[in-house]
Design a protein around this motif. Structure first.
Motif, PDB file in Angstrom:
ATOM      1  N   HIS A  47       0.836  -1.199   0.000  1.00 27.62           N
ATOM      2  CA  HIS A  47       0.000   0.000   0.000  1.00 27.62           C
ATOM      3  C   HIS A  47       0.880   1.263   0.000  1.00 27.62           C
ATOM      4  CE1 HIS A  47      -3.049   2.921   1.292  1.00 27.62           C
ATOM      5  NE2 HIS A  47      -3.920   2.063   0.793  1.00 27.62           N
ATOM      6  N   PRO A  48       0.522   2.265  -0.787  1.00 24.46           N
ATOM      7  CA  PRO A  48       1.368   3.468  -0.863  1.00 24.46           C
ATOM      8  C   PRO A  48       1.437   4.270   0.423  1.00 24.46           C
ATOM      9  CG  PRO A  48      -0.700   3.781  -2.068  1.00 24.46           C
ATOM     10  CD  PRO A  48      -0.628   2.327  -1.697  1.00 24.46           C
ATOM     11  N   VAL A  49       0.489   4.065   1.355  1.00 28.26           N
ATOM     12  CA  VAL A  49       0.475   4.844   2.599  1.00 28.26           C
ATOM     13  C   VAL A  49       0.991   4.032   3.781  1.00 28.26           C
ATOM     14  CG1 VAL A  49      -0.969   6.082   4.257  1.00 28.26           C
ATOM     15  CG2 VAL A  49      -1.411   6.299   1.793  1.00 28.26           C
ATOM     16  N   VAL A  50       0.487   2.807   3.950  1.00 22.83           N
ATOM     17  CA  VAL A  50       0.826   2.024   5.154  1.00 22.83           C
ATOM     18  C   VAL A  50       1.822   0.909   4.868  1.00 22.83           C
ATOM     19  CG1 VAL A  50      -1.366   2.568   6.257  1.00 22.83           C
ATOM     20  CG2 VAL A  50      -1.166   0.493   4.866  1.00 22.83           C
ATOM     21  N   GLY A  51       2.239   0.746   3.633  1.00 18.26           N
ATOM     22  CA  GLY A  51       3.269  -0.231   3.320  1.00 18.26           C
ATOM     23  C   GLY A  51       2.748  -1.641   3.112  1.00 18.26           C
ATOM     24  N   PRO A  52       3.599  -2.651   3.349  1.00 23.69           N
ATOM     25  CA  PRO A  52       3.240  -4.043   3.057  1.00 23.69           C
ATOM     26  C   PRO A  52       2.110  -4.549   3.951  1.00 23.69           C
ATOM     27  CG  PRO A  52       5.623  -3.792   3.260  1.00 23.69           C
ATOM     28  CD  PRO A  52       5.012  -2.519   3.763  1.00 23.69           C
ATOM     29  N   LEU A  53       1.204  -5.310   3.334  1.00 19.15           N
ATOM     30  CA  LEU A  53       0.078  -5.923   4.043  1.00 19.15           C
ATOM     31  C   LEU A  53      -0.080  -7.358   3.552  1.00 19.15           C
ATOM     32  CD1 LEU A  53      -2.546  -3.073   3.503  1.00 19.15           C
ATOM     33  CD2 LEU A  53      -1.685  -3.755   5.744  1.00 19.15           C
TER      34      LEU A  53
ATOM     35  N   ALA B  72      -1.745  -8.838  14.234  1.00 21.67           N
ATOM     36  CA  ALA B  72      -0.672  -8.810  13.246  1.00 21.67           C
ATOM     37  C   ALA B  72      -0.413  -7.375  12.797  1.00 21.67           C
ATOM     38  CB  ALA B  72      -1.036  -9.679  12.044  1.00 21.67           C
ATOM     39  N   PRO B  73       0.784  -7.094  12.280  1.00 19.90           N
ATOM     40  CA  PRO B  73       1.064  -5.739  11.780  1.00 19.90           C
ATOM     41  C   PRO B  73       0.058  -5.275  10.734  1.00 19.90           C
ATOM     42  CG  PRO B  73       3.092  -7.012  11.929  1.00 19.90           C
ATOM     43  CD  PRO B  73       1.970  -7.965  12.212  1.00 19.90           C
ATOM     44  N   ALA B  74      -0.478  -6.203   9.940  1.00 15.32           N
ATOM     45  CA  ALA B  74      -1.459  -5.820   8.919  1.00 15.32           C
ATOM     46  C   ALA B  74      -2.723  -5.265   9.546  1.00 15.32           C
ATOM     47  CB  ALA B  74      -1.786  -7.019   8.036  1.00 15.32           C
ATOM     48  N   ALA B  75      -3.133  -5.791  10.701  1.00 19.22           N
ATOM     49  CA  ALA B  75      -4.324  -5.279  11.389  1.00 19.22           C
ATOM     50  C   ALA B  75      -4.117  -3.857  11.830  1.00 19.22           C
ATOM     51  CB  ALA B  75      -4.662  -6.188  12.568  1.00 19.22           C
ATOM     52  N   GLN B  76      -2.944  -3.571  12.349  1.00 17.83           N
ATOM     53  CA  GLN B  76      -2.630  -2.203  12.767  1.00 17.83           C
ATOM     54  C   GLN B  76      -2.554  -1.271  11.569  1.00 17.83           C
ATOM     55  OE1 GLN B  76       0.982  -2.557  15.067  1.00 17.83           O
ATOM     56  NE2 GLN B  76       0.171  -4.274  16.271  1.00 17.83           N
TER      57      GLN B  76
END
Length: 261
Positions: free
Chosen positions: A219-225, A251-255
């Motif tokens: 993602h261009p704003v929050v990075g890898p998901l 997980a980091p993706a949830a945040q």
């Protein structure tokens, strides 16, 4: 897309993908075709070469279930490909499918504040989406076509680290789920065939319906998901499905998803 002879096109394409040795045949000398010859497939399926020719040329479009099963076995088709072959041969055209999502379904996906979700139809047109889905990608905005966006929108190439694989899978899913006799589908395919990568993917006649699986985003704003995709059919709305993406709890993706809103 040549929907008027979709059955014949599929048979020819799959025949070209089976090597003689895979079918238990001995190959001698130089061959003019990469896969099975028409006479070889006819022999393996227990049908006459003349009848197989008629099927491939679109002159006979109603093979019996026994013939379809024999052809599927000879061509070493997967269960998804067998289902597609049967649909091409004898399924009636789909009726008029709804293009509007019910208020109840819209309220449902809107209530999933931590889950990106959208509704698409059999043609992969996005019919509805919640805010988090649209924040995840503009591809999931109502009015967009997912396959067109995947191949023609440069943002898709940046969003998906596995873009080339996902693009090919989207073509295979469209072939598995869309009705080739639907005029809007035929128009969509015709427009996409101007793109060389789609043309190459479509010519393979691969069949793979959308499945629940893990998908990676950049993602261009929050990075890898890394998110889990779930596919849910909507009862009473032929052809409509909900696509929802979930992050593992904690997980980091949830945040990262929480930062999108």
């Amino acid at each position: 897309m040549k929907g008027e002879n979709a059955l014949g096109d599929f048979l020819r394409a799959r025949r070209g993908r089976v090597r003689p040795d895979e079918a238990g045949l001995t190959s001698f000398g130089r061959r003019r075709v990469p896969g099975l010859r028409r006479d070889e497939l006819a022999h393996l399926a227990g049908v006459s070469q003349h009848y197989l020719t008629r099927l491939e040329q679109g002159k006979d479009r109603n093979p019996s279930p026994q013939v379809l099963n024999a052809l599927a076995s000879a061509l070493r088709l997967t269960p998804d490909e067998r289902a597609h072959l049967t649909a091409l041969a004898d399924a009636p055209p789909h009726g008029v499918e709804p293009t509007v999502v019910s208020d109840a379904v819209q309220q449902l996906i809107d209530s999933w504040s931590q889950t990106p979700a959208y509704v698409r139809d059999r043609r992969f047109d996005v019919l509805a989406a919640n805010k988090l889905a649209m924040a995840l990608s503009p591809l999931y905005t109502p009015g967009q076509n997912l396959v067109r966006g995947m191949f023609l929108d440069p943002a898709a190439r940046a969003l998906f680290p596995d873009w080339r694989q996902i693009a090919a899978q989207s073509a295979a899913a469209l072939r598995a789920e869309a009705d080739p006799r639907d005029p809007a589908t035929a128009e969509l395919i015709s427009s996409l065939l101007t793109d060389s990568l789609f043309r190459d993917s479509w010519s393979l006649h691969d069949v793979r319906p959308t499945r629940d699986e893990v998908k990676r985003f950049n993602h261009p704003v929050v990075g890898p998901l890394t998110l889990r995709r779930e596919t849910l059919a909507i009862a009473g709305a032929e052809g409509q499905v909900i696509i929802a993406y979930q992050a593992a709890p904690g997980a980091p993706a949830a945040q990262a998803l929480a930062r999108l809103l």
